[in-house]
Write a protein that holds these residues in place. Sequence first.
Motif, PDB file in Angstrom:
ATOM      1  N   ARG A 184      -3.774   4.257  -6.652  1.00  0.00           N
ATOM      2  CA  ARG A 184      -4.359   4.717  -5.446  1.00  0.00           C
ATOM      3  C   ARG A 184      -5.651   3.695  -5.144  1.00  0.00           C
TER       4      ARG A 184
ATOM      5  N   ASN B   1      -2.253  -2.114   7.569  1.00  0.00           N
ATOM      6  CA  ASN B   1      -1.169  -1.097   7.393  1.00  0.00           C
ATOM      7  C   ASN B   1      -1.044  -0.343   8.417  1.00  0.00           C
TER       8      ASN B   1
ATOM      9  N   ALA C  55       0.883  -1.137   0.064  1.00  0.00           N
ATOM     10  CA  ALA C  55      -0.048  -0.073  -0.174  1.00  0.00           C
ATOM     11  C   ALA C  55       0.923   1.375   0.055  1.00  0.00           C
ATOM     12  N   ASN C  56       1.911   1.177   0.668  1.00  0.00           N
ATOM     13  CA  ASN C  56       2.654   2.355   0.768  1.00  0.00           C
ATOM     14  C   ASN C  56       3.524   2.617  -0.265  1.00  0.00           C
TER      15      ASN C  56
ATOM     16  N   ALA D 235      -3.717   0.778  -3.524  1.00  0.00           N
ATOM     17  CA  ALA D 235      -3.481   1.449  -1.949  1.00  0.00           C
ATOM     18  C   ALA D 235      -4.663   1.095  -1.247  1.00  0.00           C
TER      19      ALA D 235
ATOM     20  N   LYS E 265      -5.765  -2.414  -0.371  1.00  0.00           N
ATOM     21  CA  LYS E 265      -4.977  -2.971   0.590  1.00  0.00           C
ATOM     22  C   LYS E 265      -5.204  -2.386   2.040  1.00  0.00           C
TER      23      LYS E 265
ATOM     24  N   ALA F 160       2.389   1.764  -3.547  1.00  0.00           N
ATOM     25  CA  ALA F 160       1.526   2.224  -4.641  1.00  0.00           C
ATOM     26  C   ALA F 160       1.135   3.645  -4.066  1.00  0.00           C
ATOM     27  N   ILE F 161       0.752   4.322  -3.068  1.00  0.00           N
ATOM     28  CA  ILE F 161       0.583   5.466  -2.971  1.00  0.00           C
ATOM     29  C   ILE F 161       1.647   6.657  -3.064  1.00  0.00           C
TER      30      ILE F 161
ATOM     31  N   GLU G 298       2.884  -4.206   6.738  1.00  0.00           N
ATOM     32  CA  GLU G 298       1.347  -4.561   6.385  1.00  0.00           C
ATOM     33  C   GLU G 298       0.974  -5.767   7.167  1.00  0.00           C
TER      34      GLU G 298
END
Length: 236
Positions: A68, A213, A15-16, A71, A74, A18-19, A186
């Motif tokens: 996004r 996360n 997630a981190n 992210a 997840k 991706a963002i 995560e």
Amino acid sequence: MSSDPFGALGEYLTANEAIGLAVLLEAGAHTAHALRSINTGRRERVANLLSGARLGHADPALSAAVLRAVAGAKAVHRQLVPVWTMPGNEATVGHLTGEFHRLVTGARLSVTCATYNFTKNSNMWHALRLASEQPGVSVCVYVDCEKGDSGKVKAQLPLATVYRSAQLSDGRSIVSHAKFVVVDREIVLLTSANFSYNAETRNIEFGLLIQDNGLATSIESTMSSKHGSLYMLANG
């Protein structure tokens, strides 16, 4: 190449990651520049996945929207799995030893863990060393200053960062009884078990495996904030 390039990208990215990519691409960064936000050990794979999905600076709006979405998916996904240790074959759900080994050796970015007691007959003794030797994977271990034997742990894990609990102003040792494993910021394993053979195979122990996360980040930041006060670096 995968028949589902978007699925492959979504499965691989955290997630981190991706963002971070989305923010940079939205700001007008070239794909090559945005990829610098990715750990070097994972950068080439992410670059290939972005290319396979035809995402990048050529279409920043679409790319950011997809990233996004990854992210967000997840971030909202929650998975709670009970993890047991029981003597013999009594534990039929989430055997603790297997979960420890699977989580740690499968780390892609980082492992942060804490235990009260850490013995060399623990499955984690070797799993953490393997993780620490993987390119781009950082390992941080917290142990109790008296029971955890931080010197031996550091000798076993020379590439890891090892902390021991400190002393209070009156000279008494702080007891570090926290027991958890955080993987890739995560996945969190909260457990009653120490890192020892008995805790992983013979005792009755219970834990929860959580994919969150926010929780993972909170645990790591809280522990980091106690460096120098409640925890001190172990001697190499």
